[in-house]
Design an enzyme around this catalytic site. Structure first.
Site, PDB file in Angstrom:
ATOM      1  N   ASP A  34       0.831  -1.211   0.000  1.00 38.08           N
ATOM      2  CA  ASP A  34       0.000   0.000   0.000  1.00 38.08           C
ATOM      3  C   ASP A  34       0.865   1.261   0.000  1.00 38.08           C
ATOM      4  O   ASP A  34       1.947   1.263   0.585  1.00 38.08           O
ATOM      5  CB  ASP A  34      -0.905  -0.033   1.245  1.00 38.08           C
ATOM      6  CG  ASP A  34      -2.079   0.917   1.121  1.00 38.08           C
ATOM      7  OD1 ASP A  34      -2.287   1.483   0.031  1.00 38.08           O
ATOM      8  OD2 ASP A  34      -2.779   1.108   2.122  1.00 38.08           O
ATOM      9  N   HIS A  51       2.928   3.509  -9.004  1.00 37.03           N
ATOM     10  CA  HIS A  51       2.771   2.076  -9.281  1.00 37.03           C
ATOM     11  C   HIS A  51       4.032   1.508  -9.961  1.00 37.03           C
ATOM     12  O   HIS A  51       4.449   0.399  -9.672  1.00 37.03           O
ATOM     13  CB  HIS A  51       1.533   1.824 -10.143  1.00 37.03           C
ATOM     14  CG  HIS A  51       0.241   2.102  -9.423  1.00 37.03           C
ATOM     15  ND1 HIS A  51      -0.020   1.649  -8.155  1.00 37.03           N
ATOM     16  CD2 HIS A  51      -0.878   2.793  -9.796  1.00 37.03           C
ATOM     17  CE1 HIS A  51      -1.232   2.036  -7.777  1.00 37.03           C
ATOM     18  NE2 HIS A  51      -1.769   2.747  -8.752  1.00 37.03           N
ATOM     19  N   LEU A 145      11.938 -20.190  -3.937  1.00 41.36           N
ATOM     20  CA  LEU A 145      10.862 -19.307  -3.472  1.00 41.36           C
ATOM     21  C   LEU A 145       9.614 -19.439  -4.347  1.00 41.36           C
ATOM     22  O   LEU A 145       9.716 -19.463  -5.572  1.00 41.36           O
ATOM     23  CB  LEU A 145      11.368 -17.856  -3.529  1.00 41.36           C
ATOM     24  CG  LEU A 145      10.346 -16.760  -3.246  1.00 41.36           C
ATOM     25  CD1 LEU A 145       9.931 -16.764  -1.782  1.00 41.36           C
ATOM     26  CD2 LEU A 145      10.917 -15.378  -3.625  1.00 41.36           C
TER      27      LEU A 145
HETATM   28  C1  FPP Z   1      -1.692   0.264  -3.414  1.00 43.08           C
HETATM   29  O1  FPP Z   1      -1.326   1.589  -3.621  1.00 43.08           O
HETATM   30  C2  FPP Z   1      -1.233  -0.584  -4.485  1.00 43.08           C
HETATM   31  C3  FPP Z   1      -2.046  -1.218  -5.400  1.00 43.08           C
HETATM   32  C4  FPP Z   1      -3.497  -1.085  -5.440  1.00 43.08           C
HETATM   33  C5  FPP Z   1      -1.497  -2.058  -6.437  1.00 43.08           C
HETATM   34  C6  FPP Z   1      -0.225  -2.762  -6.121  1.00 43.08           C
HETATM   35  C7  FPP Z   1       0.431  -3.008  -7.391  1.00 43.08           C
HETATM   36  C8  FPP Z   1       1.748  -2.912  -7.642  1.00 43.08           C
HETATM   37  C9  FPP Z   1       2.786  -2.694  -6.629  1.00 43.08           C
HETATM   38  C10 FPP Z   1       2.213  -3.036  -9.036  1.00 43.08           C
HETATM   39  C11 FPP Z   1       1.802  -4.269  -9.778  1.00 43.08           C
HETATM   40  C12 FPP Z   1       2.239  -5.530  -9.117  1.00 43.08           C
HETATM   41  C13 FPP Z   1       2.916  -6.519  -9.708  1.00 43.08           C
HETATM   42  C14 FPP Z   1       3.132  -7.800  -8.970  1.00 43.08           C
HETATM   43  C15 FPP Z   1       3.456  -6.390 -11.048  1.00 43.08           C
HETATM   44  P1  FPP Z   1      -2.459   2.704  -3.669  1.00 43.08           P
HETATM   45  O2  FPP Z   1      -2.655   3.094  -5.087  1.00 43.08           O
HETATM   46  O3  FPP Z   1      -3.690   2.205  -2.989  1.00 43.08           O
HETATM   47  O4  FPP Z   1      -1.765   3.816  -2.835  1.00 43.08           O
HETATM   48  P2  FPP Z   1      -2.477   4.964  -1.972  1.00 43.08           P
HETATM   49  O5  FPP Z   1      -3.305   4.276  -0.921  1.00 43.08           O
HETATM   50  O6  FPP Z   1      -1.332   5.728  -1.404  1.00 43.08           O
HETATM   51  O7  FPP Z   1      -3.318   5.763  -2.930  1.00 43.08           O
END
Ligand code: FPP
Length: 246
Positions: A34, A51, A145
């Protein structure tokens, strides 16, 4: 005589699952990644850059986890609720997933890393489904892993599916439901990490977290890496896991 480590290891916890002795490091860590959006916002950058940096953090964390001898790393990449985000953000996340598979699959294969997907693939484009199918097949025999990517995953949905499958076969018990979960072939979850300072599970591995240690970190996901993973191992080693006993 006090139980030896080996004795403790052989005792199933109340959820019917055998757990590792508390003296060992974690075997299975799950991460709610997050804070990508906030990382970008603080820098006056578009969310997609957050991201992108999040994917780099995934890469660093997978490499570190493999080198540290972790058995399973489960990553919450896309929840059943994430479809509600604006269309351009959803499509940016899909693009990042595709690029991640294309760019990192060789490294996974070379480093004995097995890929596993949990969640419901329905809803993803045929191109992504085919790409994931190929990545799963190519790494299926690897024994190092296991990287579990949760995609279109929701814990309530998973538990409902497992309960239906258990009911179709007979009794509904904690053991029969556990055996039908997407994670049935994995070791029990030892440690759940959430970055960004939020303190909730957000529909992630709620059944599996029954006896997991929880670690909520203030670091935003794009800033996560080897140091934070090592610190999490150290924190886990300090925890006293009793599984409801004394
Ligand atoms: C949360 O940040 C993150 C996500 C909803 C997506 C997680 C995805 C990635 C790290 C990239 C793709 C993953 C792979 C395995 C290729 P948020 O957007 O909710 O952050 P915020 O709460 O600060 O707005």
């Amino acid at each position: 005589m006090p139980a030896t480590t080996a004795d403790t290891a052989s005792q199933p916890a109340p959820d019917g699952v055998r757990h590792q002795p508390a003296t060992n490091g974690p075997r299975h860590i799950a991460i709610i990644m997050d804070g990508n959006g906030r990382w970008a916002k603080r820098r006056h950058l578009p969310r997609v850059i957050g991201h992108q940096r999040g994917v780099e953090a995934v890469r660093r964390t997978v490499r570190a986890a493999a080198e540290m001898g972790l058995a399973v790393l489960t990553l919450y990449a896309f929840s059943t609720e994430n479809w509600r985000r604006p269309e351009d953000e959803v499509s940016a996340l899909m693009g990042l997933l595709k690029r991640f598979i294309l760019a990192d699959l060789d490294e996974f294969a070379e480093n004995n890393i097995r890929l596993k997907i949990i969640g419901d693939m329905a809803g993803f484009s045929p191109e992504i489904v085919a790409m994931l199918g190929n990545a799963l097949a190519r790494t299926a025999a690897n024994t190092g892993l296991t990287v579990v990517v949760a995609l279109n995953y929701g814990s309530q949905d998973e538990i409902a599916r497992a309960a239906r499958a258990a009911a179709a076969k007979g009794a509904i018990t904690p053991e029969t439901i556990s055996a039908e979960l997407d994670t049935a072939d994995l070791p029990p979850l030892d440690l759940m990490i959430r970055t960004s300072g939020e303190v909730r599970l957000s529909n992630f591995l709620m059944w599996q977290a029954a006896y997991a240690e929880m670690l909520f970190l203030d670091v935003l996901w794009p800033d996560f890496g080897r140091d934070q993973l090592e610190a999490a191992f150290a924190e886990f080693a300090r925890r006293d896991r009793r599984y409801g006993g004394r």
